[in-house]
Write a protein that holds these residues in place. Structure first.
Motif, PDB file in Angstrom:
ATOM      1  N   GLN A   1       0.826  -1.207   0.000  1.00 38.39           N
ATOM      2  CA  GLN A   1       0.000   0.000   0.000  1.00 38.39           C
ATOM      3  C   GLN A   1       0.864   1.262   0.000  1.00 38.39           C
ATOM      4  OE1 GLN A   1      -2.206  -0.797   3.575  1.00 38.39           O
ATOM      5  NE2 GLN A   1      -3.876  -1.842   2.508  1.00 38.39           N
ATOM      6  N   ILE A   2       1.893   1.253   0.851  1.00 38.19           N
ATOM      7  CA  ILE A   2       2.740   2.437   0.980  1.00 38.19           C
ATOM      8  C   ILE A   2       3.533   2.691  -0.298  1.00 38.19           C
ATOM      9  CG2 ILE A   2       4.719   3.409   2.239  1.00 38.19           C
ATOM     10  CD1 ILE A   2       3.662   1.884   4.719  1.00 38.19           C
ATOM     11  N   MET A   3       3.958   1.636  -0.955  1.00 38.13           N
ATOM     12  CA  MET A   3       4.752   1.802  -2.179  1.00 38.13           C
ATOM     13  C   MET A   3       3.924   2.361  -3.325  1.00 38.13           C
ATOM     14  SD  MET A   3       7.778   1.197  -1.348  1.00 38.13           S
ATOM     15  CE  MET A   3       8.512   1.307  -2.978  1.00 38.13           C
ATOM     16  N   GLY A   4       2.605   2.350  -3.184  1.00 36.61           N
ATOM     17  CA  GLY A   4       1.753   2.939  -4.215  1.00 36.61           C
ATOM     18  C   GLY A   4       1.486   4.420  -3.984  1.00 36.61           C
ATOM     19  N   GLN A   5       2.050   4.981  -2.928  1.00 35.20           N
ATOM     20  CA  GLN A   5       1.799   6.380  -2.594  1.00 35.20           C
ATOM     21  C   GLN A   5       2.580   7.323  -3.506  1.00 35.20           C
ATOM     22  OE1 GLN A   5       2.185   7.201   1.577  1.00 35.20           O
ATOM     23  NE2 GLN A   5       2.211   9.415   1.347  1.00 35.20           N
ATOM     24  N   THR A   6       1.993   8.469  -3.793  1.00 37.90           N
ATOM     25  CA  THR A   6       2.677   9.526  -4.551  1.00 37.90           C
ATOM     26  C   THR A   6       2.594  10.832  -3.767  1.00 37.90           C
ATOM     27  OG1 THR A   6       0.631   9.963  -5.785  1.00 37.90           O
ATOM     28  CG2 THR A   6       2.247   8.509  -6.821  1.00 37.90           C
ATOM     29  N   PRO A   7       3.682  11.626  -3.783  1.00 39.25           N
ATOM     30  CA  PRO A   7       4.998  11.324  -4.337  1.00 39.25           C
ATOM     31  C   PRO A   7       5.589  10.066  -3.705  1.00 39.25           C
ATOM     32  CG  PRO A   7       4.832  13.632  -3.674  1.00 39.25           C
ATOM     33  CD  PRO A   7       3.654  12.943  -3.107  1.00 39.25           C
ATOM     34  N   PRO A   8       6.543   9.420  -4.376  1.00 42.47           N
ATOM     35  CA  PRO A   8       7.077   8.146  -3.904  1.00 42.47           C
ATOM     36  C   PRO A   8       7.730   8.254  -2.526  1.00 42.47           C
ATOM     37  CG  PRO A   8       7.714   8.560  -6.176  1.00 42.47           C
ATOM     38  CD  PRO A   8       7.138   9.833  -5.664  1.00 42.47           C
ATOM     39  N   ILE A   9       7.636   7.179  -1.782  1.00 48.16           N
ATOM     40  CA  ILE A   9       8.278   7.040  -0.477  1.00 48.16           C
ATOM     41  C   ILE A   9       9.698   6.509  -0.688  1.00 48.16           C
ATOM     42  CG2 ILE A   9       8.205   5.780   1.725  1.00 48.16           C
ATOM     43  CD1 ILE A   9       5.993   7.842   1.413  1.00 48.16           C
TER      44      ILE A   9
END
Length: 341
Positions: free
Chosen positions: A242-250
């Motif tokens: 879920q977190i890796m789909g966040q924008t801007p990127p983590i």
């Protein structure tokens, strides 16, 4: 020597008097011999022990407590037994207490203050000699019960400078702040904080992470990923996706404990996400297996054995009415840097 007929109670339990009759001594001699008092002659101790073994005699701790006005057990309240963190802590406590002649009566609160209150009421009915509890997140009723019981109490995993409070632990927020500074020193800026269960120590870690992020001008509320579900490796893997789909990127994820971080590393391998090149991952507590992950996990090592040992030692002093040099023992922590950052 023939064994005289045994006069058992209605319950069938072999009594101290039965052992005395079989050994040909008085009940008080049996009691002293089984306690290991030096005043009893070695040959009598041998006879008593042989009779007790033959009859299958097991001392009654409740009767002993009534006779001596001294309980032989210590109540211990911990959040979970499925968490390796508390298993390690409990083993250290139990080893220390057994060595001192005490047994542990364990209560599992499941991170529920209401359940903790009920468990404490039940355990106080057994008149424990002492009490070990986790942290300071208690209901008002629980605090009142502890205060009015007169039972010596030591708090584990956290510290308090308050007068009359005994504690062994470390600063959860300071440890989290240091781990966050490590990530920033590695050039990370978009550092997510992923947490579950929302227990007080998790929230203290969140506060440490947030304070550093705010001080560095990096804080963004969208970086906080909070889930009230119980912690597990599977949940760590799910949250990683879920977190890796966040924008801007983590570019880094601070998981509030190691089992979440371990699950995230396994998910990263499945998803072919490079760690730490694409995203750095850290955990907390340095649980078993963290050093064996691919890559090995950067985390905070917390001395759980020492917390258990120091907490037990402090409680023993309180139960014996001995002086306690330090009411608040800070065992510290260590940021363990491995290849996941």
């Amino acid at each position: 020597m023939p064994t005289p007929p045994i006069r058992q109670r209605a319950t069938g339990r072999v009594t101290l008097a039965d052992v005395a009759l079989a050994a040909g001594v008085s009940p008080i001699t049996v009691s002293r011999a089984l306690r290991g008092e030096r005043a009893v002659a070695p040959e009598l101790v041998e006879r008593v022990q042989a009779a007790a073994a033959k009859l299958g005699y097991v001392p009654d701790p409740a009767a002993r407590a009534l006779a001596s006005h001294r309980s032989t057990h210590v109540a211990v309240l911990i959040p979970m037994l499925s968490n390796e963190l508390f298993v390690t802590l409990l083993e250290a406590v139990q080893t220390s207490m057994r060595r001192a002649g005490y047994q542990t009566l364990i209560g599992v609160t499941h991170y529920d203050p209401g359940e903790e209150e009920q468990l404490l009421r039940e355990q106080l009915m057994h008149r424990p000699a002492g009490l070990l509890v986790t942290g300071f997140d208690h209901t008002e009723a629980t605090q009142a019960l502890m205060a009015r019981s007169g039972v010596p109490c030591v708090h584990l995993m956290e510290n308090s400078p308050d007068e009359g409070v005994y504690s062994v632990g470390f600063s959860q927020s300071d440890a989290a702040a240091d781990l966050t500074r490590h990530l920033i020193a590695r050039g990370k800026r978009r550092i997510a904080f992923a947490a579950v269960q929302m227990d007080p120590r998790t929230l203290q870690r969140q506060a440490g992470w947030r304070a550093v992020m705010q001080a560095e001008g990096l804080f963004d509320p969208t970086l906080e990923w909070m889930n009230p579900a119980p912690s597990s490796m599977a949940l760590g893997g799910l949250m990683f996706g879920q977190i890796m789909g966040q924008t801007p990127p983590i570019d880094a994820i601070f998981f509030c404990n190691d089992d979440l971080a371990q699950g995230a590393l396994l998910a990263a391998n499945r998803m072919q996400v490079a760690v730490p090149q694409r995203v750095a991952i850290v955990g907390f507590n340095d649980l078993r297996g963290s050093d064996l992950m691919l890559p090995p996990l950067t985390t905070v090592h917390t001395p759980l054995d020492r917390i258990g040992e120091e907490g037990a030692a402090m409680l023993l002093k309180l139960m014996r009415h001995e002086a306690v040099p330090e009411r608040c023992i800070d065992v510290g922590y260590t940021v363990v840097v491995r290849q996941s950052t």
